[in-house]
Design a protein around this motif. Structure first.
Motif, PDB file in Angstrom:
ATOM      1  N   PRO A 143      26.928 -28.568  19.571  1.00 10.36           N
ATOM      2  CA  PRO A 143      27.900 -29.597  19.190  1.00 10.36           C
ATOM      3  C   PRO A 143      27.586 -30.974  19.763  1.00 10.36           C
ATOM      4  CG  PRO A 143      28.885 -27.945  20.651  1.00 10.36           C
ATOM      5  CD  PRO A 143      27.573 -27.405  20.203  1.00 10.36           C
ATOM      6  N   ALA A 144      26.897 -31.008  20.903  1.00 10.53           N
ATOM      7  CA  ALA A 144      26.509 -32.306  21.482  1.00 10.53           C
ATOM      8  C   ALA A 144      25.545 -33.045  20.550  1.00 10.53           C
ATOM      9  CB  ALA A 144      25.861 -32.100  22.848  1.00 10.53           C
ATOM     10  N   GLU A 145      24.704 -32.290  19.845  1.00 13.70           N
ATOM     11  CA  GLU A 145      23.792 -32.916  18.887  1.00 13.70           C
ATOM     12  C   GLU A 145      24.572 -33.542  17.735  1.00 13.70           C
ATOM     13  OE1 GLU A 145      20.211 -31.799  15.710  1.00 13.70           O
ATOM     14  OE2 GLU A 145      21.184 -30.214  16.885  1.00 13.70           O
ATOM     15  N   VAL A 146      25.609 -32.860  17.260  1.00 11.07           N
ATOM     16  CA  VAL A 146      26.435 -33.403  16.179  1.00 11.07           C
ATOM     17  C   VAL A 146      27.089 -34.708  16.623  1.00 11.07           C
ATOM     18  CG1 VAL A 146      28.371 -32.956  14.640  1.00 11.07           C
ATOM     19  CG2 VAL A 146      26.836 -31.091  15.264  1.00 11.07           C
ATOM     20  N   VAL A 147      27.654 -34.703  17.831  1.00  7.91           N
ATOM     21  CA  VAL A 147      28.272 -35.922  18.360  1.00  7.91           C
ATOM     22  C   VAL A 147      27.254 -37.053  18.426  1.00  7.91           C
ATOM     23  CG1 VAL A 147      29.336 -36.962  20.400  1.00  7.91           C
ATOM     24  CG2 VAL A 147      30.051 -34.683  19.650  1.00  7.91           C
ATOM     25  N   ALA A 148      26.048 -36.753  18.910  1.00  7.62           N
ATOM     26  CA  ALA A 148      25.015 -37.783  19.040  1.00  7.62           C
ATOM     27  C   ALA A 148      24.598 -38.328  17.674  1.00  7.62           C
ATOM     28  CB  ALA A 148      23.797 -37.214  19.770  1.00  7.62           C
TER      29      ALA A 148
END
Length: 233
Positions: A107-112
């Protein structure tokens, strides 16, 4: 300043919850939906900044929905899908998606990626939302091209990113590397193909002769150049 609104369309409750938690922790507002019907109904009352869309939906074809969103909504559209084939990615980008994330994901990749897309979608401070060139006016706030007779042709958010890049840099060579840097894509065959498709569609909408375009010229082995005189309002 109101936080950007991200809508999540995925039929898996665990994924909706994971994305909602990650995005709200990062400061975004969210709305989530498990069915396309509820999602499209909500768009009548909400204007999302970003739409996260799964392709495998129980009540509609995800790719058709992506295309409709890109043309009509004006939001950044990011596909989240378990389909990992290059052709699936290319098709999604060709239909107007701005990015493609494969499941499973962090999910951190999606946020980024959302933050990166929001940065690149902001207009440059030296330009406005309306530009004129040749016999055309482009209204970026409405996502339409308008000819001298007043006939309007819609374009997608993804096509608009490319068009703005050209209009902000008229009569200057724009290389593939510069396009990749400006648009936030990863160097790949699918990115190159997506750019070719977007430029081809822009030429069609500008009624260019595909064999001899006068506005968007291909400089083989180097990139593209926009030859029109541009004024901003």
């Amino acid at each position: 300043m109101t936080a950007p609104l991200v809508t999540i369309l995925d039929d898996e409750p665990a994924i909706r919850t994971m994305l909602t938690d990650a995005l709200e922790d990062a400061g975004f507002r969210t709305l989530s939906f498990g069915r396309a019907q509820a999602f499209t109904a909500a768009l009548a009352q909400h204007q999302p900044d970003v739409c996260l869309v799964d392709l495998s939906l129980p009540d509609t074809d995800g790719l058709t929905l992506v295309h409709k969103l890109a043309l009509e909504q004006g939001a950044i559209v990011i596909i989240i899908s378990g389909r990992a084939l290059v052709q699936d990615k290319v098709t999604g980008l060709e239909l107007g998606a701005d990015d493609y994330i494969i499941k499973p994901f962090d999910p951190a990749e999606v946020v980024a990626r959302i933050r990166a897309r929001l940065r690149t979608s902001k207009p440059a401070p030296t330009t406005g939302q309306t530009a004129r060139f040749a016999s055309w006016q482009v209204l970026f706030d409405q996502y339409v091209l308008e000819d001298d007779a007043g006939q309007q042709t819609p374009f997608s958010h993804a096509e608009g990113e490319v068009l703005r890049l050209f209009l902000e840099n008229p009569k200057r060579l724009i290389s593939r590397a510069q396009m990749q840097d400006h648009l936030g894509g990863a160097a790949s065959e699918s990115f190159d193909r997506a750019m070719d498709v977007r430029i081809s569609r822009l030429r069609t909408k500008l009624r260019e002769d595909p064999k001899n375009p006068q506005l968007i010229k291909t400089i083989y082995g180097a990139g593209y150049i926009f030859l029109g005189d541009v004024t901003w309002q």
